[in-house]
Design an enzyme around this catalytic site. Structure first.
Site, short mmCIF file in Angstrom:
data_model
loop_
_atom_site.label_atom_id
_atom_site.label_comp_id
_atom_site.label_asym_id
_atom_site.label_seq_id
_atom_site.Cartn_x
_atom_site.Cartn_y
_atom_site.Cartn_z
N LYS A 298 23.21 -3.91 -10.06
CA LYS A 298 21.92 -3.24 -9.87
C LYS A 298 21.10 -3.45 -11.13
O LYS A 298 21.65 -3.66 -12.21
CB LYS A 298 22.12 -1.73 -9.64
CG LYS A 298 20.98 -1.08 -8.91
CD LYS A 298 21.03 -1.32 -7.42
CE LYS A 298 19.85 -0.73 -6.71
NZ LYS A 298 20.03 -0.74 -5.24
P1 NAD Z 1 9.95 2.56 -2.02
O1 NAD Z 1 9.47 2.48 -3.42
O2 NAD Z 1 9.43 1.59 -1.02
O3 NAD Z 1 9.68 4.03 -1.42
C1 NAD Z 1 10.09 5.21 -2.05
C2 NAD Z 1 9.09 6.29 -1.62
O4 NAD Z 1 9.58 7.56 -2.05
C3 NAD Z 1 7.71 6.09 -2.23
O5 NAD Z 1 6.73 6.19 -1.22
C4 NAD Z 1 7.61 7.23 -3.25
O6 NAD Z 1 6.28 7.70 -3.45
C5 NAD Z 1 8.48 8.29 -2.59
N1 NAD Z 1 8.99 9.29 -3.53
C6 NAD Z 1 9.42 9.13 -4.81
N2 NAD Z 1 9.79 10.30 -5.34
C7 NAD Z 1 9.63 11.22 -4.37
C8 NAD Z 1 9.86 12.62 -4.31
N3 NAD Z 1 10.34 13.30 -5.35
N4 NAD Z 1 9.57 13.27 -3.15
C9 NAD Z 1 9.10 12.59 -2.08
N5 NAD Z 1 8.85 11.26 -2.09
C10 NAD Z 1 9.13 10.59 -3.21
O7 NAD Z 1 11.56 2.50 -2.11
P2 NAD Z 1 12.57 2.14 -0.93
O8 NAD Z 1 12.88 0.69 -1.03
O9 NAD Z 1 12.08 2.73 0.35
O10 NAD Z 1 13.88 2.92 -1.44
C11 NAD Z 1 14.09 4.28 -1.16
C12 NAD Z 1 15.55 4.63 -1.38
O11 NAD Z 1 16.37 3.79 -0.53
C13 NAD Z 1 16.10 4.40 -2.79
O12 NAD Z 1 17.11 5.35 -3.07
C14 NAD Z 1 16.72 3.01 -2.70
O13 NAD Z 1 17.70 2.79 -3.70
C15 NAD Z 1 17.32 3.08 -1.31
N6 NAD Z 1 17.59 1.78 -0.69
C16 NAD Z 1 16.60 0.87 -0.49
C17 NAD Z 1 16.89 -0.34 0.13
C18 NAD Z 1 15.82 -1.38 0.44
O14 NAD Z 1 16.13 -2.36 1.13
N7 NAD Z 1 14.60 -1.23 0.00
C19 NAD Z 1 18.21 -0.64 0.52
C20 NAD Z 1 19.21 0.32 0.31
C21 NAD Z 1 18.87 1.53 -0.29
#
Ligand code: NAD
Length: 446
Positions: free
Chosen positions: A106
């Site tokens: 990561k």
């Molecule tokens: P992203 O940046 O696209 O979206 C995250 C969203 O969460 C944003 O809109 C942000 O404003 C919001 N956010 C942040 N802090 C917040 C809070 N305290 N309260 C409410 N909303 C809040 O990120 P993503 O890619 O959607 O990832 C989200 C989660 O999923 C992370 O934990 C990431 O590690 C996990 N994840 C993502 C992927 C992927 O393919 N993108 C794969 C596996 C896991």
């Protein structure tokens, strides 16, 4: 006081040790598995806005039991080494769970992407890529980043381009150095939606399995109320698919500046357009807005999907959660103490290792596509179309009736890349849920 990321690392360690207590491993082996092999810290400068700015980033390699190692790169102002190590450990365990042949890694850059223009972000990302490349922390056979919080297709396109420039003699396989790229740069159809779609398949697997309590005995989501925290890549796609395909009502969406609610169910596509246009979900005309109110997750609902950050549900707010089912779409959103509190009240929690594995599964498909240099389905599509056409014609002749027009196109379709990716992802999610019966015999397809 313990930082949020220290608590996250502690939570991952705690859950791992708890799981290992059910196995009889040789002494010291569990300790070796959970330890992070290495974490590289990089500091570099970029000249922007007429002065020098310094940046700090990390790339952790948790385990190289399979290579390459794999894991997203996060851009966040609160990132640190402990958070990256916790996320890298989750990647190792996740890849093992879904049987994808990668070790866990990561990365993160401590930066708020909203403070920089796209041109500035491009220069910062390219410089970060150079640093990773110098240390062998990016490359198709060693370490393959992907998008995470604050990064997406655009950042992956910059990274692959910079990697190709730095390694001109390795160009043939160089596109496989990152996944989550745009289609035009060697990406794969369905990668952007993959994690959200995996969340959907995970919930379906849970409901289908009659050994689980379901949703108070119910086995589908029709009319069920859903709250989603985080309306980014994962949260948006999960909300969209669950409301459009499964008939769920997404009644609350929570973001960092408040939440919006509509008991009839929000129009997810319209809400996304509003967020893209205004920069916030607040003020959306199809809902009531609660600006600055962070109690959105505590509203009544059947299913709660935390899809934002780690430790969103902790000891202080766990008692206020009213959902029957908590689906960990984010990495580590339920702190281990909160996990115990929720379970003691009969709440079911679907774990992140399984729920959000869709992203790395489709990343694996993309990596394979880049190394084989053949789009999914290319060699088969026309043959399948011809075969299906023959079957449809034979049915028409035998019955004297025309093939139903509304089913014809779908039936004749030979299998585009997107169909094969979705089908492969569904297969992995379903067979991971039930790999064996209680007597140990296989039930899955793999
Ligand atoms: P992203 O940046 O696209 O979206 C995250 C969203 O969460 C944003 O809109 C942000 O404003 C919001 N956010 C942040 N802090 C917040 C809070 N305290 N309260 C409410 N909303 C809040 O990120 P993503 O890619 O959607 O990832 C989200 C989660 O999923 C992370 O934990 C990431 O590690 C996990 N994840 C993502 C992927 C992927 O393919 N993108 C794969 C596996 C896991």
């Amino acid at each position: 006081m313990q930082t949020n990321s220290a608590a996250f690392l502690e939570s991952v360690d705690h859950n791992f040790r708890h799981a290992m207590s059910f196995l009889e491993l040789p002494e010291g082996l569990a300790e070796r598995i959970i330890q992070c092999n290495s974490t590289y810290t990089v500091r570099f400068g970029v000249r922007l806005r007429g002065r020098m700015y310094s940046f700090v980033g990390w790339r952790s390699v948790h385990s190289e039991h399979w290579e390459p190692v794999k894991g997203g790169i996060r851009y966040a102002s609160n990132a640190d080494a402990e958070e990256v190590e916790a996320l890298a450990a989750l990647m190792t365990l996740k890849c093992s769970l879904v049987d994808v042949p990668f070790g866990g890694s990561k990365g993160a850059l401590k930066i708020d992407p909203r403070e920089w223009t796209p041109q500035e972000l491009e220069r910062i990302t390219r410089r970060f890529t150079q640093e990773l490349n110098k240390r062998g922390l990016i490359g198709p056979g060693v370490n393959v980043p992907a998008p995470d919080i604050g990064t997406g297709e655009r950042e992956m396109a910059w990274m692959v381009d910079e990697y190709r420039r730095a390694n001109p003699t390795e160009v043939i396989n160089s596109r496989a150095c990152v996944t989550g790229k745009p289609l035009s740069k060697g990406g794969i159809a369905g990668r952007t939606e993959a994690t959200g779609r995996g969340v959907q398949f995970a919930i379906q697997s849970f409901l289908r399995d009659t050994r689980t309590p379901g949703l108070n005995g119910r086995r589908d989501l029709t009319g069920a109320s859903v709250t989603v925290q985080g309306f980014g890549n994962v949260g948006y796609h999960a909300a969209k698919l669950l409301s459009e395909d499964d008939g769920a009502r997404v009644t609350v969406v929570v973001e960092r500046d408040g939440y919006v609610a509509n008991p009839e169910g929000l129009s997810i596509e319209a809400l996304k357009q509003h967020q893209t246009r205004t920069g916030s979900i607040l003020g959306f005309e199809g809902a009531t807005s609660f600006a600055g109110d962070m109690s959105g997750m505590e509203q009544s609902c059947d299913v709660l999907i935390p899809a934002a950050m780690e430790n969103a549900i902790h000891a202080e707010n766990a008692e206020c959660i009213k959902a029957h089912l908590v689906v960990e779409a984010a990495n580590g959103p339920v702190y281990f103490e909160a996990d115990k509190m929720l379970r003691s009240r009969g709440v079911t929690i679907l774990p992140d290792l399984y729920v959000n594995a869709g992203g790395v599964v489709v990343s694996y498909f993309e990596w394979v596509k880049n190394l084989t240099h053949i789009p999914f389905g290319l060699r088969e599509r026309r043959r399948r179309e011809r075969r299906n056409h023959t079957i449809a014609t034979a049915l028409e002749r035998m019955t004297g009736k025309e093939f139903p027009a509304d089913m014809r196109d779908e039936f004749l379709e030979g299998g585009a890349e997107i169909d094969l990716v979705r089908s492969g992802l569904e297969d992995v999610m379903r067979s991971t849920w039930t790999p064996c019966r209680p007597d140990g015999t296989a039930t899955g397809t793999r």
